[in-house]
Design a protein around this motif. Sequence first.
Motif, PDB file in Angstrom:
ATOM      1  N   VAL A 107       5.440  -6.201  -7.205  1.00 10.45           N
ATOM      2  CA  VAL A 107       6.591  -6.456  -6.319  1.00 10.45           C
ATOM      3  C   VAL A 107       6.878  -7.859  -6.235  1.00 10.45           C
ATOM      4  O   VAL A 107       6.173  -8.738  -6.550  1.00 10.45           O
ATOM      5  N   ARG A 121       6.597  -2.442  -0.100  1.00 13.72           N
ATOM      6  CA  ARG A 121       7.370  -2.591  -1.017  1.00 13.72           C
ATOM      7  C   ARG A 121       7.034  -1.916  -2.488  1.00 13.72           C
ATOM      8  O   ARG A 121       8.157  -1.360  -2.952  1.00 13.72           O
ATOM      9  N   ALA A 122       5.815  -1.766  -2.663  1.00 17.90           N
ATOM     10  CA  ALA A 122       5.618  -0.903  -3.791  1.00 17.90           C
ATOM     11  C   ALA A 122       5.752   0.656  -3.664  1.00 17.90           C
ATOM     12  O   ALA A 122       6.266   1.093  -4.651  1.00 17.90           O
ATOM     13  N   LEU A 173       9.526   0.975  -4.063  1.00 18.81           N
ATOM     14  CA  LEU A 173       9.788   0.989  -5.170  1.00 18.81           C
ATOM     15  C   LEU A 173       9.353   2.404  -6.154  1.00 18.81           C
ATOM     16  O   LEU A 173      10.253   2.911  -6.842  1.00 18.81           O
TER      17      LEU A 173
END
Length: 414
Positions: free
Chosen positions: A322, A370-371, A374
């Motif tokens: 990320v 964030r991962a 995604l």
Amino acid sequence: MKLVVQVKLLPTPVQAAALEATLRACNEAATWASGVAFEKDVKKNFALREHTYGEIKARWRLGAQAAQHVIKKTCDAYATLTANLKAGNLGTPGSKRYRRATGKPIAFRPKGAQPYDDRMLSWQIAERRVSVWTVSGRLKDVTFTASPEQLATLALYRKGESDLMCRDGMWFLHSTCEVPETTPNTDPVDFLGIDLGIVNIATTSDGEIMAGRKINRVRHRERGLRRKLQKKNTPSAKRRLKKRRRKEARRARDINHKIAKHVVAEAERTGRGIALEDLTGIRERVRLRKPQRATHSSWSFAQLGSFIAYKARRAGVPVVYVDPAYTSRTCAECGHIDRANRVSQAWFACRNCGFVDHADRNSSRNIRARAWELWRRGAQSTAPAPPPEHMRRGGAGRKRSITASDARCASPSL
């Protein structure tokens, strides 16, 4: 996937002398072949063989297989040099470093590693013995030592070449193994965020701090000893500096192996993926005060990331990288971004909602979030595949190796 098992040889003094003479002859021949390749601008295997094969066999009395491996090693070295030049690792064209790398033939160390194939090296794994070709004849009873995990990997998956190496007076064989990959986990329940830092090497979103202040005290002491030896600048001080540099590199590699093994095992046990920061080019982007530069550059975070990546691929754990921007200033609870949120190196206090947490744990939670975002958008695991064969042999990259660090259990806190 390709892994390399490192085993330690235990040769007798006579056997060690024969192995040393073999490495010296092979590397002298490789240096001569490198000069021919440079002079004639012939750096492909079969083309270079026409100019050097007969001379290498006659002058250094090498067998047919050894001569071919010497030529192939020379070509692989030039392929690695070309890759480094294209990647800009040796400066820009015209720079002093670039000219120094391209202005003369590649030279090989007298005790540089030499590849062996199955015609030159045979294994008796159950008896822990190998039969090795040397310039003095075949050594049929060279004993070796390895952990039970390494022996099992050798017995099941050994395939391809092995490299004979001498390091600090000790002899090793690096044997290539084709280890099957576990089916990737395409439906992780969550992600385990990993924040990499200077004070705390790695902090997980679960709150575990691995290799924190205790290891930093050791690093600080080693830096002080290194400074004193550099200031003394005598021949004996330079020898001690070289010895300490290797010792520090081994310690850092061992700790990185332990961290990576623990992180991957925890993610596999809980059915999660691993979230890492994409720190490519971080040294060029970050500006630090002079006292911080040595600390910032004294740990191989790229090595740690590569260890996590290949262990994750072997275990079938997805890895997502990320953007690290503002992860240390963003509140993991409300998402408020403010430089003042980072009260100190250790503590985070949100100016918006009042949330207080350890700063590195807060960052790792942001990385995890964030991962996960995604992944929900359709991102796939970005754990890189092992580099090509010639890149693993040269300076641009190394083979992944199962060493003593892999064989031991990783402790959660170092």
